[in-house]
Design an enzyme around this catalytic site. Structure first.
Site, PDB file in Angstrom:
ATOM      1  N   ASP A   1      12.402  -8.550  -0.918  1.00  0.00           N
ATOM      2  CA  ASP A   1      12.664  -9.819  -0.763  1.00  0.00           C
ATOM      3  C   ASP A   1      13.511 -11.138   0.074  1.00  0.00           C
ATOM      4  OD1 ASP A   1      12.975 -12.276  -3.355  1.00  0.00           O
ATOM      5  OD2 ASP A   1      15.664 -11.117  -3.420  1.00  0.00           O
TER       6      ASP A   1
ATOM      7  N   HIS B   1       5.382 -15.403   3.921  1.00  0.00           N
ATOM      8  CA  HIS B   1       4.677 -14.629   2.618  1.00  0.00           C
ATOM      9  C   HIS B   1       3.944 -13.504   3.438  1.00  0.00           C
ATOM     10  CE1 HIS B   1       6.527 -15.427  -0.749  1.00  0.00           C
ATOM     11  NE2 HIS B   1       6.309 -16.521  -0.898  1.00  0.00           N
TER      12      HIS B   1
ATOM     13  N   LEU C   1      -0.866   9.172   2.655  1.00  0.00           N
ATOM     14  CA  LEU C   1      -0.252   8.342   1.590  1.00  0.00           C
ATOM     15  C   LEU C   1      -0.183   7.325   0.891  1.00  0.00           C
ATOM     16  CD1 LEU C   1       3.427   6.597   1.640  1.00  0.00           C
ATOM     17  CD2 LEU C   1       1.489   4.893   3.188  1.00  0.00           C
TER      18      LEU C   1
HETATM   19  C1  FPP Z   1       9.974 -12.033  -2.891  1.00  0.00           C
HETATM   20  O1  FPP Z   1      10.539 -12.838  -1.733  1.00  0.00           O
HETATM   21  C2  FPP Z   1       8.539 -11.690  -1.850  1.00  0.00           C
HETATM   22  C3  FPP Z   1       7.815 -12.301  -2.782  1.00  0.00           C
HETATM   23  C4  FPP Z   1       7.185 -12.186  -4.615  1.00  0.00           C
HETATM   24  C5  FPP Z   1       5.830 -11.894  -2.103  1.00  0.00           C
HETATM   25  C6  FPP Z   1       5.543 -10.163  -1.234  1.00  0.00           C
HETATM   26  C7  FPP Z   1       4.078 -10.764  -0.934  1.00  0.00           C
HETATM   27  C8  FPP Z   1       3.787  -9.741  -0.265  1.00  0.00           C
HETATM   28  C9  FPP Z   1       4.797  -9.946   1.069  1.00  0.00           C
HETATM   29  C10 FPP Z   1       2.769 -10.612   0.812  1.00  0.00           C
HETATM   30  C11 FPP Z   1       1.897  -9.232  -0.508  1.00  0.00           C
HETATM   31  C12 FPP Z   1       0.711  -8.653   0.426  1.00  0.00           C
HETATM   32  C13 FPP Z   1       0.715  -7.365   0.600  1.00  0.00           C
HETATM   33  C14 FPP Z   1      -0.997  -7.000   1.375  1.00  0.00           C
HETATM   34  C15 FPP Z   1       0.731  -6.286  -0.700  1.00  0.00           C
HETATM   35  P1  FPP Z   1      10.571 -14.571  -2.240  1.00  0.00           P
HETATM   36  O2  FPP Z   1       9.675 -15.008  -2.286  1.00  0.00           O
HETATM   37  O3  FPP Z   1      11.484 -14.438  -3.691  1.00  0.00           O
HETATM   38  O4  FPP Z   1      11.816 -14.661  -1.421  1.00  0.00           O
HETATM   39  P2  FPP Z   1      13.243 -16.107  -1.607  1.00  0.00           P
HETATM   40  O5  FPP Z   1      13.844 -14.850  -2.513  1.00  0.00           O
HETATM   41  O6  FPP Z   1      13.986 -15.544  -0.349  1.00  0.00           O
HETATM   42  O7  FPP Z   1      12.537 -17.184  -2.278  1.00  0.00           O
END
Ligand code: FPP
Length: 253
Positions: A33, A50, A144
């Site tokens: 997050d 992201h 893993l």
């Molecule tokens: C949460 O941060 C994150 C997500 C909903 C997306 C996570 C996805 C990635 C890191 C890319 C995935 C790729 C791979 C290869 C696994 P948020 O957007 O909710 O952050 P905020 O709470 O600060 O708004």
């Protein structure tokens, strides 16, 4: 608990300490997050957060492999995430596609086995295909297990399990008297995986957000203020160090 004394140590020193202790969690789950806030703080679009988050994924996968964690489950996309602006959903999906395509070879070489948890059938053909390819290419790997929770919702997983179970009772495959926790577990998406020992959440929020509701019954929770794109190997080892100081009683004394 994280104390001043441990914080002054380097990444390598903490790594050494947790390896010496020996009880490395077998299964670690992570709620990644804070990507959006990380980007916002820099005046960048959320997609940049992201993108930076994918780099953290690489770091953590590498670190988990090095200390011989067996399973790493990453909450990559929830069913609720579809409600985000279209452009953000598209950006996350593109990152997922690109990362899977680009990293497939390295996952194969580094002995990582890729699996997914969630309703993958609702992803686009192209995305499902690239995932299937990576899953198939890494299926014989013995290191893993990297489990991406994709289009995942804990409540939906339980409902899906109940539906399958009801069908099997109806078809006389099992008797309702046979239903117990162990049997129910077999009907979940995570069939075959042990429950997580440790669940890490970045960016300070203190909630499960519909993640692994059944499986996290006795999981140790660790929340850090660090935003996911800033989460380092040292932060990862610190979470494990904290886990190792806990006494897991599973409801007993
Ligand atoms: C949460 O941060 C994150 C997500 C909903 C997306 C996570 C996805 C990635 C890191 C890319 C995935 C790729 C791979 C290869 C696994 P948020 O957007 O909710 O952050 P905020 O709470 O600060 O708004």
């Amino acid at each position: 608990m994280i104390t001043e004394n441990i914080l002054v140590l380097s990444e390598e020193e903490i790594k050494e300490k947790i390896l010496q202790k020996g009880n490395i969690p077998k299964h670690i789950a992570i709620i990644m997050d804070g990507n959006g806030r990380w980007a916002q703080k820099r005046g960048l679009p959320r997609s940049a957060g992201h993108q930076a988050g994918v780099k953290t994924v690489k770091r953590v996968v590498q670190a988990a492999g090095e200390i011989k964690v067996s399973i790493l489950t990453l909450f990559t996309f929830s069913t609720e995430n579809w409600e985000r602006p279209k452009s953000e959903v598209a950006a996350i999906m593109k990152l997922l596609y690109d990362a899977t395509r680009q990293e497939m070879k390295e996952l194969e070489e580094k002995n990582v086995r890729l699996i997914t948890t969630g309703r993958i059938d609702q992803l686009s053909f192209q995305r499902r295909n690239i995932l299937k390819k990576a899953i198939s290419r890494t299926k014989n790997n013995t290191g893993l297990v990297l489990n991406l929770a994709l289009n995942y919702s804990g409540r939906m997983e339980i409902i899906d399990a109940v539906k399958k179970l009801a069908q099997d009772v109806k078809n006389n495959k099992i008797k309702s008297g046979q239903i117990d926790e162990k049997l129910f577990h077999d009907y979940l998406y995570t069939d075959g995986l042990p429950d997580p020992d440790l669940l890490i959440r970045t960016s300070g929020e203190m909630r499960l957000s519909n993640f692994l509701l059944w499986q996290a019954a006795y999981t140790e929770l660790y929340v850090t203020e660090v935003l996911w794109p800033d989460f380092s190997e040292k932060d990862f080892y610190l979470a494990i160090w904290d886990y190792q100081t806990r006494e897991r009683r599973f409801g007993k004394v």
